[in-house]
Design a protein around this motif. Sequence first.
Motif, short mmCIF file in Angstrom:
data_model
loop_
_atom_site.label_atom_id
_atom_site.label_comp_id
_atom_site.label_asym_id
_atom_site.label_seq_id
_atom_site.Cartn_x
_atom_site.Cartn_y
_atom_site.Cartn_z
N ASP A 4 33.90 -22.19 33.09
CA ASP A 4 34.27 -20.78 33.06
C ASP A 4 33.37 -20.02 34.03
OD1 ASP A 4 34.78 -18.12 32.57
OD2 ASP A 4 34.46 -18.24 30.40
N PRO A 5 33.91 -19.51 35.13
CA PRO A 5 33.05 -18.83 36.12
C PRO A 5 32.37 -17.59 35.57
CG PRO A 5 35.37 -18.46 36.60
CD PRO A 5 35.33 -19.49 35.52
N ASN A 6 32.85 -17.08 34.44
CA ASN A 6 32.25 -15.89 33.84
C ASN A 6 31.18 -16.23 32.80
OD1 ASN A 6 33.98 -14.08 35.28
ND2 ASN A 6 35.63 -14.62 33.86
N ASN A 7 30.92 -17.54 32.64
CA ASN A 7 29.93 -17.98 31.65
C ASN A 7 28.79 -18.66 32.40
OD1 ASN A 7 28.46 -19.09 29.53
ND2 ASN A 7 30.31 -19.61 28.35
N SER A 8 27.60 -18.13 32.28
CA SER A 8 26.45 -18.68 33.01
C SER A 8 25.79 -19.84 32.28
CB SER A 8 25.42 -17.57 33.26
OG SER A 8 24.95 -17.05 32.02
N ALA A 9 26.17 -20.10 31.04
CA ALA A 9 25.56 -21.19 30.28
C ALA A 9 25.96 -22.54 30.88
CB ALA A 9 25.99 -21.11 28.82
N THR A 10 24.99 -23.41 31.06
CA THR A 10 25.29 -24.74 31.58
C THR A 10 25.85 -25.63 30.47
OG1 THR A 10 23.02 -25.48 31.17
CG2 THR A 10 23.53 -24.59 33.37
N LEU A 11 26.45 -26.74 30.88
CA LEU A 11 27.06 -27.68 29.94
C LEU A 11 26.41 -29.05 30.09
CD1 LEU A 11 30.82 -26.78 30.50
CD2 LEU A 11 29.35 -26.04 28.61
#
Length: 399
Positions: free
Chosen positions: A309-316
């Motif tokens: 999600d480009p709007n989510n800065s959390a890494t996976l």
Amino acid sequence: MHFSRVSLASLAASQVAAVTLWAASYGGAGLGDGGVTSLKLDKTDTGAYTLKQTSFLNGSTSCGAQSSWLTKDAWNNVIYCVDEAWGAANGSITSFHSSPSGSLTLFDKQISLGSPVSTVVYNGGAALAAAHYDTSAVTTWSILPSGGLKPMQVFRYKLAAPGPNPIRQDVPHEHEVILDPTGCFIVVPDLGADLLRIFAVNKKTSMLSESSTFAVAPGSGPRHGTFLKTAGATYLFVISELSNTIASYSVAYTATGLSLTQVFVSGAYGVGVEIPTGAGAAEAILSPDHKYLLTSERHVASFQIPNFDPNNSATLPSDALIVWTIDHATGKLSNAQRAPAGGMNPRQFSVNAKGDLAAVGLQDDGRVVILERKKDGSFGNILASVMIAGSPTSVIWDE
């Protein structure tokens, strides 16, 4: 209606580049129903890739709730899918025809022993063999002119006592059926018995006969493997889930069958690389150019990757894919790369015929990703991804 030259060129480029893939998935685990998803990979004239679902089959029109493996029969143009049917006495093997759009139509379903987890077409498209994990068996099936199946043989196995890992090695666990380069033998890694079961193929009848067994390290739990034929030798590479090791075997063809000699063994994360606690080795395949062995590791977040999600800065978190360089003279392997798989639990993955793209099924994430493969054999960027219903277990190319 007016079309510009640019728009027509773009459309043509998109149509030429479109490729079909199919993904099987387990149901449950909060990720939705299991079944078979048809996917379309497209590349625009700008070089961007898109991966989209075009159809999804589940229920009575599909493989089953625990679809665990897909095989494309190139001789008969049929897609075979197995339903592992957790805990049940019976599973099934389903036959599909594909359309030009990539959608699948069921035309045959055979009840099998429970827990089929792998199939292979052999003897020039005349027969299919299946490995059955929980029911400790290998079965063979005649392929009819229609592409449907007719049962032939059942080989069932027992253990005199549990293995060194009594929880995972309580009974024999046949995990894959691997055809050798001559087409004369099938090797079955038995995770529960720590054996490689070797079968000879009768080319006239397609019947298998038990040729020999090869014992691997106690407690190693052999899972998957692949053969390599070079100009002067043949090798078998086997990845073991319980010990997290990768081993190379020199293959010799004798008057009595196929014999194996181990020439290399390493931890599955790389030569000299420590195995993380909780890791579980999974897949092992050859690159199309036969220069590299490609393997996968699960259950350990070796990497952190950018969010889809480009709007989510959390890494996976992401597990690892491992690239090994093969020494064709000796069969030994050396470290080439450890790369992000694109998410968690890459149970299975496949590479397109050209060798420049890899499709990875991420069982824990419910996602299929397409990875770049570079000319030096390494994995590159994530080029496209899509969420599908269920937990992906197998993804293959329509090639």
